[in-house]
Scaffold this motif. Structure first.
Motif, short mmCIF file in Angstrom:
data_model
loop_
_atom_site.label_atom_id
_atom_site.label_comp_id
_atom_site.label_asym_id
_atom_site.label_seq_id
_atom_site.Cartn_x
_atom_site.Cartn_y
_atom_site.Cartn_z
N ARG A 1 0.83 -1.22 0.00
CA ARG A 1 0.00 0.00 0.00
C ARG A 1 0.86 1.27 0.00
O ARG A 1 0.61 2.21 0.75
CB ARG A 1 -0.94 0.02 1.21
N SER A 2 1.85 1.29 -0.85
CA SER A 2 2.81 2.39 -0.83
C SER A 2 2.61 3.42 -1.93
O SER A 2 3.28 4.45 -1.94
CB SER A 2 4.22 1.83 -0.93
N LYS A 3 1.69 3.19 -2.85
CA LYS A 3 1.53 4.12 -3.97
C LYS A 3 0.68 5.31 -3.53
O LYS A 3 -0.46 5.16 -3.12
CB LYS A 3 0.89 3.43 -5.17
N LEU A 4 1.26 6.50 -3.66
CA LEU A 4 0.58 7.72 -3.24
C LEU A 4 0.23 8.62 -4.42
O LEU A 4 -0.65 9.45 -4.30
CB LEU A 4 1.47 8.51 -2.28
N TYR A 5 0.95 8.45 -5.52
CA TYR A 5 0.84 9.39 -6.63
C TYR A 5 0.25 8.71 -7.86
O TYR A 5 0.35 7.50 -8.04
CB TYR A 5 2.22 9.96 -6.96
N CYS A 6 -0.32 9.53 -8.73
CA CYS A 6 -0.99 9.01 -9.93
C CYS A 6 -0.01 8.58 -11.00
O CYS A 6 -0.35 7.74 -11.84
CB CYS A 6 -1.94 10.06 -10.49
N SER A 7 1.18 9.15 -10.98
CA SER A 7 2.12 8.91 -12.08
C SER A 7 3.55 9.08 -11.61
O SER A 7 3.82 9.61 -10.53
CB SER A 7 1.86 9.91 -13.21
N THR A 8 4.46 8.65 -12.46
CA THR A 8 5.88 8.85 -12.19
C THR A 8 6.20 10.34 -12.13
O THR A 8 7.03 10.77 -11.33
CB THR A 8 6.72 8.16 -13.28
N THR A 9 5.53 11.13 -12.95
CA THR A 9 5.76 12.58 -12.96
C THR A 9 5.48 13.18 -11.59
O THR A 9 6.30 13.93 -11.05
CB THR A 9 4.88 13.27 -14.02
N CYS A 10 4.34 12.86 -11.01
CA CYS A 10 4.00 13.40 -9.68
C CYS A 10 4.92 12.83 -8.61
O CYS A 10 5.33 13.54 -7.68
CB CYS A 10 2.54 13.12 -9.34
N THR A 11 5.27 11.56 -8.72
CA THR A 11 6.20 10.94 -7.76
C THR A 11 7.53 11.67 -7.80
O THR A 11 8.07 12.07 -6.75
CB THR A 11 6.40 9.45 -8.08
N ASN A 12 8.08 11.87 -8.99
CA ASN A 12 9.38 12.54 -9.13
C ASN A 12 9.33 13.99 -8.66
O ASN A 12 10.26 14.46 -7.99
CB ASN A 12 9.87 12.45 -10.57
N ARG A 13 8.27 14.70 -9.01
CA ARG A 13 8.13 16.09 -8.60
C ARG A 13 8.18 16.21 -7.07
O ARG A 13 8.86 17.06 -6.51
CB ARG A 13 6.82 16.68 -9.12
N ASN A 14 7.50 15.32 -6.38
CA ASN A 14 7.47 15.37 -4.92
C ASN A 14 8.76 14.88 -4.30
O ASN A 14 9.18 15.38 -3.25
CB ASN A 14 6.26 14.59 -4.40
N ALA A 15 9.42 13.92 -4.92
CA ALA A 15 10.72 13.46 -4.43
C ALA A 15 11.76 14.57 -4.53
O ALA A 15 12.54 14.80 -3.60
CB ALA A 15 11.18 12.22 -5.19
#
Length: 178
Positions: free
Chosen positions: A153-167
């Motif tokens: 249950r670790s997925k928080l973001y809709c896409s790699t783009t949003c994941t990378n932006r937040n990272a």
């Protein structure tokens, strides 16, 4: 929670359709529609015309409401969808996909079949009490849906783009605070 392959595919398809309404829109042209069908190969009748594209686009708010509803409301919305449609359930096997359930006749409009496949998938979500696996992206600037089918249950973001932006933002915040 492991859902069946057809449940996961229906959820992925519905989330993709809902997210296609977010900016930038990704379901505007027949070429976009063809790309959707390449990723989510529906069997049965496919008109591949502007009218069918418009029906899919019009379906997106209803799918979004169903996918994001609290459990009891989700059940009500699923029941409404099932009541509004002539259901003809049958087990089928086609194109390399093993036995699975089709609830609507193949000649019915694609938007109707997508709606009912989503409703059928949500039945599994409701019964397993796994509605938390469908949420709004954790990126504050995004309203797309995130579908978490991971074990942990670790997925928080809709896409790699949003994941990378937040990272990157978290990294910069840590660097600024150091």
């Amino acid at each position: 929670m492991n859902f069946t392959d057809d449940t996961e595919e229906a959820l992925r398809s519905a989330v993709w359709l809902v997210n296609s309404a977010e900016e930038p829109e990704t379901l505007e042209t027949l070429a976009d529609y063809d790309a959707f069908l390449a990723d989510f190969p529906y069997s049965g009748r496919l008109d591949r015309d502007e009218a069918e594209l418009a029906e899919l686009r019009d379906l997106r708010p209803r799918l979004r409401a169903m996918l994001l509803a609290p459990r009891d409301e989700m059940a009500e919305l699923v029941n409404v969808a099932l009541a509004d449609t002539q259901i003809t359930p049958r087990l089928v096997r086609h194109t390399g996909v093993d036995w699975h359930l089709h609830a609507v006749a193949d000649e019915r409009p694609l938007a109707e079949r997508v709606l009912i496949e989503t409703a059928m998938a949500l039945i599994d979500v409701i019964r397993a009490d796994e509605g938390s696996r469908i949420s709004i992206c954790a990126d504050d600037t995004c309203q797309a849906l995130a579908l978490d089918l991971s074990r942990n249950r670790s997925k928080l973001y809709c896409s790699t783009t949003c994941t990378n932006r937040n990272a990157v933002a978290a990294y910069r915040a840590r660097r600024a605070g150091a």
